[in-house]
Scaffold this active site. Sequence first.
Site, PDB file in Angstrom:
ATOM      1  N   CYS A   4       0.745  -0.997   0.017  1.00 54.35           N
ATOM      2  CA  CYS A   4       0.166  -0.082  -0.089  1.00 54.35           C
ATOM      3  C   CYS A   4       0.827   1.302   0.013  1.00 54.35           C
ATOM      4  CB  CYS A   4      -0.963  -0.099   1.350  1.00 54.35           C
ATOM      5  SG  CYS A   4      -1.804   1.306   1.494  1.00 54.35           S
ATOM      6  N   HIS A  41      -1.642   6.981   5.228  1.00 52.81           N
ATOM      7  CA  HIS A  41      -0.945   5.844   5.399  1.00 52.81           C
ATOM      8  C   HIS A  41       0.570   6.318   4.643  1.00 52.81           C
ATOM      9  CE1 HIS A  41      -0.398   1.270   5.046  1.00 52.81           C
ATOM     10  NE2 HIS A  41       0.165   1.924   6.093  1.00 52.81           N
TER      11      HIS A  41
END
Length: 306
Positions: free
Chosen positions: A86, A143
């Site tokens: 990710c 993130h």
Amino acid sequence: MPLLNARYLSLAALAALAACSSDDSAPPDPTPVAAPNILLVIMDDVGIDQMASFGYGGVTPPQMPNIDTVADAGVRFRNAWAMPECSPSRAGIMTGRYPTRTGVFPALGPLDLANSQVSPYETTLPMMLREAGYKSALFGKFHLAGPEHNPDGNFTPAVLGWDYFYGWVAGVPASIDSTAGGIADLGTYACGFVPRAEHGGANRGACYFADNTCQPMHALGPQADAPGLQCLDAGGIFVPEQSCGAPPDNLNFEQQNAYYVSPLVIIQDGQVEEVPLTDPRARRYRTTLETDAAIEWIKSRPQGRP
């Protein structure tokens, strides 16, 4: 973005041709082009092999009508690649640089130090868009950096260029609360809520909220969500086979529960708000919560400001 760049390139090419012309008269000013709005959707754990819009998906591909509509009206990039995790993919998209340049190699977690996060000295996509007159917002999972081991903590989305943020800065959700809000022993409810009676739960009960209110809930039909899930999605804690009254002492409104109860961070006007778990805004299914917030923000934008 490709359309935007193509327009600028076209204007530059016209200017270059005009400069090579034998006509001594000055070329007319190019017609200004309105900057288009840009919507970028990043989906976790979705591969091209699952998408019918790219000709894949197997015998029964997942239903993705909105993404299919976007694909039908746009351009499909059939030779584009992402990183296998990710955070490196997000960092690549937002900086235009490979992990060897950004230093972002794994999916960031609470143990990763600042040198594994996107640096505040990087030039990011929202920073560049700001120079072109854009306001940028990010909804959902950040993130890219922080909040742990980062001097900017939960303010990192603003430091990296976003004018508005509504979501969670950390990328990894908490574990499922198998106590379902403290009403059962650890490990009782593997999905984090009380299931229907036929699956070892209950079809009726009381849904208590952090403000000491309560609402009775019951199964609405064989295909409807379990009352326990309805209650969780509404921001409450479900006590099976009980009528509303004084809340039990064991209710735990401070317990995180995967995608349903998790820290929410809101950044606007240079200020960061860390929403407590007892706040209703932090107690809904995150995908729905943040999609609704995105729609609300988009609709609030003034006309003429991309």
